[in-house]
Design a protein around this motif. Structure first.
Motif, short mmCIF file in Angstrom:
data_model
loop_
_atom_site.label_atom_id
_atom_site.label_comp_id
_atom_site.label_asym_id
_atom_site.label_seq_id
_atom_site.Cartn_x
_atom_site.Cartn_y
_atom_site.Cartn_z
N ASP A 194 -0.78 13.24 2.49
CA ASP A 194 -2.05 13.25 1.78
C ASP A 194 -2.80 11.95 2.06
O ASP A 194 -2.21 10.86 2.01
CB ASP A 194 -1.82 13.40 0.27
N ALA B 76 0.82 -1.20 0.00
CA ALA B 76 0.00 0.00 0.00
C ALA B 76 0.85 1.25 0.00
O ALA B 76 0.49 2.27 -0.60
CB ALA B 76 -0.92 0.01 1.22
N CYS B 77 1.96 1.25 0.69
CA CYS B 77 2.71 2.47 0.95
C CYS B 77 4.10 2.49 0.35
O CYS B 77 4.87 3.41 0.58
CB CYS B 77 2.81 2.70 2.46
N THR C 271 -8.59 4.89 2.84
CA THR C 271 -8.50 5.16 4.28
C THR C 271 -9.34 6.39 4.60
O THR C 271 -9.88 7.06 3.70
CB THR C 271 -7.05 5.40 4.72
N ARG D 40 -4.52 8.65 2.01
CA ARG D 40 -4.36 7.56 1.05
C ARG D 40 -5.71 6.99 0.65
O ARG D 40 -6.63 6.89 1.48
CB ARG D 40 -3.47 6.47 1.67
N ASP E 222 0.09 5.06 8.31
CA ASP E 222 -0.36 4.37 7.10
C ASP E 222 -1.64 4.91 6.48
O ASP E 222 -2.04 4.46 5.41
CB ASP E 222 -0.50 2.86 7.37
N ARG E 223 -2.31 5.88 7.11
CA ARG E 223 -3.48 6.47 6.46
C ARG E 223 -3.12 7.52 5.42
O ARG E 223 -3.98 8.03 4.71
CB ARG E 223 -4.41 7.07 7.51
N TYR E 224 -1.83 7.84 5.34
CA TYR E 224 -1.38 8.90 4.44
C TYR E 224 -0.26 8.41 3.53
O TYR E 224 0.44 7.45 3.85
CB TYR E 224 -0.87 10.10 5.25
N THR E 225 -0.07 9.13 2.43
CA THR E 225 1.17 9.04 1.68
C THR E 225 2.03 10.23 2.12
O THR E 225 1.50 11.30 2.44
CB THR E 225 0.93 9.12 0.17
#
Length: 452
Positions: free
Chosen positions: A351, A16-17, A356, A353, A296-299
């Motif tokens: 930002d 994902a990341c 999420t 993701r 992990d909710r963001y890039t």
């Protein structure tokens, strides 16, 4: 603040990341202590001479680990060299966060007093040595799992935005501490609601005496316990956190004791954009310490480094001569108290993701290069509008050698309220002499203390 299925979870996070980030080469790491400070800041000043070279603070022989607020007689006696207001802000806009621009533009009473810049933040020799080792060894799996890291800053020459944030999360703060984390919810007219909180914390990764490395199979780095002492409707509420790297079941473990229930229970909601206990929704859990918890909710992206006016050497607003009532004004802080300086900062964008959720669709973080300390955060809503702003008033710590933010402020542009946390002015400064048995942070031990 702070293993079944770990391989599957780590793999999912990396998909994902992004895959693991690579450690830097030996040639790059050789810059540490030469053109770069031992923790990765640019050692030289800027060409204009408005940012000085790094001249690290040395630990004062008389500096006590207990009973002393941050102070520096020479710095504290200085006068502003510039005041930024609504009238002249356009001249300095390229060196201001969006949050500061909003405050200047919106309130005639808001100003920023700019002082001479000082780069004093320093760290113990053990941190410098460990940081040099981490530079060529430490990696980040996905965005939430540092691997092969020990004691020092994990990523002194960062290649990703997530690495910059991990430097903030894992910075040295002493072995253990007790601190007052008093808080105020300030209404638009300047009236406020006060909450009294005492916190105990023990550091594992950042312990010089007994460092606990972070690997892909082990991620504990902080244990934390807090007690709300007032107002009466909240008194006796307890929070316990075992802060671990990782985003799934292997990550943060948290418990909550509510006096009405008289028992401690697991609290998976001690995370992310859930309102922190005792703040009436004015602070999310992941806004504590400017940012904590999972990434992990963001890039995450490094925007670059930039010269910015940021809160720094903020001894006056954090010290015992300043009373709580002196800090508060309608709409914003008493801006005679904060001290701002020109510093180089890391700018990192987060930002949301796909797939999420979070109240903040986007955040822009500003970190002081010497302290790896988040000092400001622009927070945007689902429509892309700036609607909250965090400001951390940074101080250099002469006793443990390090940096921190005292106090921290969250402006709510949608309601006109603001929230102040990490206040100790009328209580006691951080006590770094504390020692805690391992059992102190066990849920059963917390339950027993609550029942007394």
């Amino acid at each position: 603040m702070y293993r079944a299925g770990r391989i599957m979870i780590a793999a999912a996070a990396m998909l994902a990341c992004g895959s693991a980030t690579a450690a830097v080469s030996a040639d790059e790491a050789a810059k540490l202590g030469n053109t770069l400070t031992p923790v990765g800041a640019e050692k030289a000043g800027n060409a204009a001479g408005t940012i000085p070279a790094w001249t690290p603070l040395t630990q004062h022989p008389a500096a006590s680990l207990k009973g002393e607020y941050t102070s520096d007689a020479a710095i504290d006696a200085e006068k502003p060299v510039l005041t930024i207001t609504k009238a002249n802000m356009a001249q300095y806009a390229d060196k201001l966060s969006e949050g500061h621009k909003y405050l200047l533009k919106t309130f005639d009473s808001y100003k920023m007093n700019i002082y001479p810049s000082h780069r004093q933040v320093a760290w113990p020799a053990e941190i410098y040595k460990a940081t040099a080792v981490n530079a060529t060894k430490c990696q980040l799996l996905g965005v939430d799992n540092p691997d092969g890291c020990s004691l020092g800053f994990p990523f002194p020459i960062p290649k990703s935005g997530a690495e910059v944030i991990w430097n903030h999360k894992l910075k040295f703060r002493g072995e253990a501490a007790t601190r007052y984390n008093n808080q105020m919810i300030v209404q638009p007219d300047g009236t406020f609601q006060f909450t009294n909180i005492v916190e105990d914390v023990k550091f594992y990764y950042g312990s010089i005496a007994k460092p606990v490395p972070l690997t892909k199979d082990a991620g504990l780095f902080i244990k934390y316990f807090s007690k709300i002492q007032g107002p009466p409707r909240l008194a006796g509420t307890l929070i316990l956190v075992h802060e671990r790297a990782g985003a799934g079941p292997e990550g943060r473990q948290a418990w909550l004791y509510a006096p009405a229930l008289k028992r401690i229970r697991r609290a998976p909601t001690v995370c992310c954009d859930n309102p922190a206990e005792g703040t009436d929704g004015h602070q999310f859990y992941d806004q504590v310490d400017m940012f904590n918890g999972i990434l992990d909710r963001y890039t995450w992206k490094i925007v670059g480094k930039k010269e910015m006016y940021i809160p720094n050497n903020s001894n006056l607003i954090a010290g015992p001569k300043t009373k709580y009532k002196d800090i508060v004004r309608p709409k914003h802080l008493n801006q005679d108290l904060p001290r701002y300086e020109l510093h180089r900062t890391w700018v990192v964008d987060a930002d949301l993701r796909a797939g999420t959720n979070h109240t903040f669709r986007k955040r822009r973080f500003y970190l002081d290069e010497d302290g790896w300390q988040i000092v400001a955060v622009d927070c945007y809503d689902a429509n892309g509008n700036l609607f909250r702003f965090q400001e951390g008033h940074m101080v250099a710590l002469a006793n443990v050698l390090g940096s921190g933010t005292l106090p921290e402020v969250i402006y709510h542009f949608d309601t006109g309220r603001y929230f102040i946390t990490a206040l100790a002015n009328e209580d006691q400064p951080n006590d770094y002499t504390r020692q805690f048995d391992e059992s102190y942070f066990d849920p059963d031990a917390v339950q027993k203390r609550a029942n007394k």
